[in-house]
Design a protein around this motif. Sequence first.
Motif, PDB file in Angstrom:
ATOM      1  N   VAL A 101       0.822  -1.212   0.000  1.00  0.00           N
ATOM      2  CA  VAL A 101       0.000   0.000   0.000  1.00  0.00           C
ATOM      3  C   VAL A 101       0.857   1.264   0.000  1.00  0.00           C
ATOM      4  CG1 VAL A 101      -1.886   1.226   1.153  1.00  0.00           C
ATOM      5  CG2 VAL A 101      -1.739  -1.264   1.317  1.00  0.00           C
ATOM      6  N   THR A 102       1.875   1.285   0.829  1.00  0.00           N
ATOM      7  CA  THR A 102       2.678   2.501   0.985  1.00  0.00           C
ATOM      8  C   THR A 102       3.957   2.477   0.156  1.00  0.00           C
ATOM      9  OG1 THR A 102       3.804   1.583   2.929  1.00  0.00           O
ATOM     10  CG2 THR A 102       1.804   2.880   3.325  1.00  0.00           C
ATOM     11  N   ARG A 120      -3.266  -1.467   5.475  1.00  0.00           N
ATOM     12  CA  ARG A 120      -2.983  -0.039   5.294  1.00  0.00           C
ATOM     13  C   ARG A 120      -2.477   0.564   6.596  1.00  0.00           C
ATOM     14  NH1 ARG A 120      -5.094   4.739   2.735  1.00  0.00           N
ATOM     15  NH2 ARG A 120      -4.034   6.466   3.737  1.00  0.00           N
ATOM     16  N   THR A 143      -6.329  -0.092  -2.615  1.00  0.00           N
ATOM     17  CA  THR A 143      -6.387   0.663  -1.372  1.00  0.00           C
ATOM     18  C   THR A 143      -7.613   0.290  -0.550  1.00  0.00           C
ATOM     19  OG1 THR A 143      -5.222   2.505  -2.408  1.00  0.00           O
ATOM     20  CG2 THR A 143      -6.389   2.960  -0.371  1.00  0.00           C
TER      21      THR A 143
END
Length: 271
Positions: A195-196, A239, A230
């Motif tokens: 996600v990041t 997340r 997401t």
Amino acid sequence: MKQDSMEGDARMQPDHTYVVCAYGDSPYLRECLDSLKAQTRPSAILMTTSTPSPYLEEMAREYGAEYIVRQGKSSIGADWNFGLSQVKTPYATIAHQDDTYAPQYGEWVMAQLAAYPDSLICHTRYQEKIGDRITADTVNLKIKNAMSRFVNLFAPRCRWLRSRVLALGDFVGCPSVSYHLTNLKDFTFDDSLHVTLDWDGWRRIFQRKGRICYVKQCAMTHRLHEGAETSAAIANHSRQQEDLLMFQRFWPKPIAGFLAKRYQKSLETKK
């Protein structure tokens, strides 16, 4: 006459590529490709995939996109890294298959990148879409826009200050980013993150010598839907875990924990 013709052909060669890292048979892919073909500044289109299908192959053929299949397990980071590695032009944009780009996107972005030879990336203001409705600017987007403008005005080349701003949260809209690949030859995304990985990518890019460019016009539309990565990450809490990890890369653990809890509010409007 022959020499003039050859020089004209050279000038027509694109210096920018849209990389569509396609997966599955997205119902929004055609809309994305339509927006890329409608650009006022034409660019090459490259479609890469680790989930090949007749649908994707036909879409690539219809839109005149080069089509390359990546072998191996699909992951966002691996797909992005592979896509960028296949680009033959000095500039590239990873065009997300569910999103659309304003006709002037390429024109605006390339004007910035061409103006600054030391540029690393250029990102833009963007809007969000749910279903067929463009959402009003959320608090989250307003904060991101303010952070983007601040860095653009006061720290486009200041590595320390722009990194301090990024340490407060990811304000760079990943689908809006174009890359100056000549200045990022050894850059890759961390494919262990789900996600990041974009936030971590900006963290490492912001530490490099060079300029971060920004287009203040709303240049693309990011679609929010349940099938998006997401949304899935928010549902299974990965997340939150990766957000905490990212804050810990910027701050001591007590401060990182506090900021991560505050950052959870951004989940209400999604990234």
